[in-house]
Scaffold this active site. Structure first.
Site, mmCIF file in Angstrom:
data_model
loop_
_atom_site.group_PDB
_atom_site.id
_atom_site.type_symbol
_atom_site.label_atom_id
_atom_site.label_comp_id
_atom_site.label_asym_id
_atom_site.label_seq_id
_atom_site.Cartn_x
_atom_site.Cartn_y
_atom_site.Cartn_z
ATOM 1 N N LYS A 104 0.802 -18.142 39.958
ATOM 2 C CA LYS A 104 0.650 -18.700 41.191
ATOM 3 C C LYS A 104 1.927 -19.202 41.809
ATOM 4 O O LYS A 104 1.451 -20.710 41.509
ATOM 5 C CB LYS A 104 -0.582 -19.585 41.316
ATOM 6 C CG LYS A 104 -0.817 -19.059 42.442
ATOM 7 C CD LYS A 104 -2.276 -19.915 42.578
ATOM 8 C CE LYS A 104 -3.527 -19.863 44.496
ATOM 9 N NZ LYS A 104 -2.835 -18.997 44.804
ATOM 10 N N TYR B 9 1.450 -23.797 41.898
ATOM 11 C CA TYR B 9 0.523 -23.953 42.803
ATOM 12 C C TYR B 9 -1.268 -23.695 42.873
ATOM 13 O O TYR B 9 -1.509 -23.015 42.227
ATOM 14 C CB TYR B 9 0.460 -24.046 44.360
ATOM 15 C CG TYR B 9 0.619 -23.077 45.039
ATOM 16 C CD1 TYR B 9 1.249 -21.543 44.644
ATOM 17 C CD2 TYR B 9 -0.412 -22.313 46.598
ATOM 18 C CE1 TYR B 9 0.908 -20.445 45.708
ATOM 19 C CE2 TYR B 9 -1.050 -21.576 46.869
ATOM 20 C CZ TYR B 9 0.379 -20.301 45.952
ATOM 21 O OH TYR B 9 -0.380 -19.493 46.883
ATOM 22 N N ARG C 119 23.000 -29.120 40.413
ATOM 23 C CA ARG C 119 22.631 -27.835 40.676
ATOM 24 C C ARG C 119 22.606 -27.014 39.696
ATOM 25 O O ARG C 119 23.786 -26.123 38.721
ATOM 26 C CB ARG C 119 22.985 -27.604 42.139
ATOM 27 C CG ARG C 119 21.701 -26.001 42.517
ATOM 28 C CD ARG C 119 23.138 -25.677 43.949
ATOM 29 N NE ARG C 119 22.005 -23.987 43.511
ATOM 30 C CZ ARG C 119 21.406 -24.039 44.812
ATOM 31 N NH1 ARG C 119 20.731 -24.637 45.829
ATOM 32 N NH2 ARG C 119 20.225 -22.866 43.862
ATOM 33 N N LEU D 163 -2.433 -11.215 41.280
ATOM 34 C CA LEU D 163 -3.036 -12.911 40.482
ATOM 35 C C LEU D 163 -4.123 -12.769 40.369
ATOM 36 O O LEU D 163 -5.100 -11.916 41.122
ATOM 37 C CB LEU D 163 -2.882 -13.775 42.234
ATOM 38 C CG LEU D 163 -3.449 -14.665 42.154
ATOM 39 C CD1 LEU D 163 -1.863 -16.543 41.630
ATOM 40 C CD2 LEU D 163 -3.748 -15.723 42.965
ATOM 41 N N GLU E 209 -3.213 -5.651 45.747
ATOM 42 C CA GLU E 209 -4.189 -6.923 46.261
ATOM 43 C C GLU E 209 -3.452 -7.205 48.032
ATOM 44 O O GLU E 209 -2.555 -6.493 48.113
ATOM 45 C CB GLU E 209 -4.242 -8.388 45.838
ATOM 46 C CG GLU E 209 -2.526 -8.778 45.665
ATOM 47 C CD GLU E 209 -2.560 -9.933 44.309
ATOM 48 O OE1 GLU E 209 -3.010 -10.633 44.611
ATOM 49 O OE2 GLU E 209 -1.470 -10.147 44.150
HETATM 50 N N1 PDD Z 1 -4.361 -17.737 47.880
HETATM 51 N N2 PDD Z 1 -3.576 -12.958 45.610
HETATM 52 C C1 PDD Z 1 -2.936 -14.145 46.355
HETATM 53 C C2 PDD Z 1 -1.599 -12.976 46.185
HETATM 54 C C3 PDD Z 1 -2.945 -15.111 46.701
HETATM 55 O O1 PDD Z 1 -2.284 -15.821 47.137
HETATM 56 C C4 PDD Z 1 -4.641 -15.593 46.208
HETATM 57 C C5 PDD Z 1 -4.983 -16.493 46.624
HETATM 58 C C6 PDD Z 1 -5.759 -14.818 45.755
HETATM 59 C C7 PDD Z 1 -6.648 -15.316 45.841
HETATM 60 O O2 PDD Z 1 -7.192 -16.099 44.462
HETATM 61 P P1 PDD Z 1 -8.003 -17.282 44.289
HETATM 62 O O3 PDD Z 1 -9.681 -16.345 44.843
HETATM 63 O O4 PDD Z 1 -8.191 -17.976 43.534
HETATM 64 O O5 PDD Z 1 -8.081 -18.183 45.941
HETATM 65 C C8 PDD Z 1 -4.516 -13.158 45.248
HETATM 66 C C9 PDD Z 1 -4.472 -18.463 48.135
HETATM 67 C C10 PDD Z 1 -6.029 -19.005 48.754
HETATM 68 C C11 PDD Z 1 -3.374 -19.183 48.780
HETATM 69 O O6 PDD Z 1 -2.135 -19.033 48.982
HETATM 70 O O7 PDD Z 1 -3.264 -19.729 49.842
#
Ligand code: PDD
Length: 280
Positions: free
Chosen positions: A145, A32, A100, A201, A177
């Site tokens: 992601k 995503y 499956r 991420l 993070e």
């Molecule tokens: N989340 N680390 C993780 C685990 C994340 O899920 C996200 C973003 C980030 C920051 O990434 P970015 O700056 O590209 O948004 C770091 C999104 C916003 C979400 O899951 O809704």
């Protein structure tokens, strides 16, 4: 108005339906993206599309369309929604297969996106977060992601249940993070953030904050640090598309600096706001 796109068709989000045999549902087999819309324009669109393409490639999912086709589709989505400030969510799963099996089927992917009104907080609305540290129990590919977010959810909800706003995750001796954000600390006036690796991420907002810090002449290092640095930091921030740059006021019940958003946070936050105004 909230709008959804599912496999070539536009509809209200409540009408969007996929099969229970969709591998996103069965296996969490999908990726995503979340990207921001400011003043009707998509910020860092190319970077988000590049990360989506990378996530797909990493899980062995063929590109569903070119970057140009994505770009046109997303502009159309924003236009149809009529929203000037919004978040676009994209989900791409491996599609529907009734049998499956762990073996990937040769099925067309499911492509789903929504545009939802959303305004980030202004500097005066921002309240410093109270966070707790927690063991990073996620898998070893946090750089992809993926839609399987249960570990992030477990850690976040445990933090909330204990009265905190969020958690900063620790793997071994390293800070990785936030549960949905990247982390920055300020030590002796210098900004530090963990380098890109498979443990976190590669946040698009993180990249923008690194650029914003350079724009305003601040020094920043990408370097791993351990949990003890969180207690010696004068400032801690979390970055993400939705949060932009959120100051942390307390970590493990201990104040960060004087608990208020710090002066370096303010400079980088303002540098980032200036970058947002440069959308082409
Ligand atoms: N989340 N680390 C993780 C685990 C994340 O899920 C996200 C973003 C980030 C920051 O990434 P970015 O700056 O590209 O948004 C770091 C999104 C916003 C979400 O899951 O809704």
């Amino acid at each position: 108005m909230e709008i959804a796109y599912l496999n070539g068709q536009w509809m209200p989000p409540s009408e969007a339906k996929v099969s229970v045999f969709d591998r996103g549902f069965m296996f969490g087999d999908g990726v995503y993206e979340v990207m921001p819309v400011y003043d009707g324009r998509i910020f860092t669109k190319a970077q988000h599309l590049a990360r989506l393409a990378r996530s797909q490639a990493e899980i062995g999912l063929a590109p569903v369309m070119s970057a140009e086709a994505w770009s046109t589709l997303l502009d159309e989505a924003v236009e149809k929604s009529g929203e000037a400030q919004a978040l676009i969510y994209i989900q791409v799963t491996r599609g529907t297969a009734i049998e499956r099996s762990h073996v990937y089927p040769d099925t067309p992917p499911t492509v789903f996106l929504t545009v939802t009104a959303f305004s980030p907080k202004t500097a005066s609305e921002i309240q410093p977060l109270r966070v707790v540290t927690a063991e990073d129990i996620r898998w070893h590919r946090a750089d992809i992601k993926v839609t399987s977010l249960i570990a992030n959810g477990m850690i976040k909800n445990q933090a909330l249940a204990n009265g905190y706003d969020d958690a900063i995750m620790i793997r071994g001796d390293k800070v990785t993070e936030g549960t949905a954000s990247n982390v920055f600390i300020v030590v002796n006036g210098e900004i530090i953030t963990p380098p890109k690796s498979r443990w976190l991420l590669h946040g698009i907002t993180r990249d923008e904050m690194i650029r914003a810090a350079a724009d305003v002449g601040l020094s920043l290092r990408e370097e791993d640090f351990d949990e003890s640095r969180l207690s010696s930091a004068s400032e801690i921030w979390l970055s993400s598309t939705g949060l932009e740059l959120a100051p942390v006021g307390e970590v493990n019940d201990q104040r960060v600096g004087d608990g208020a958003p710090g002066p370096i946070w303010r400079q980088v936050f303002e540098g980032f706001q200036a970058r947002k105004r440069l959308i082409d």
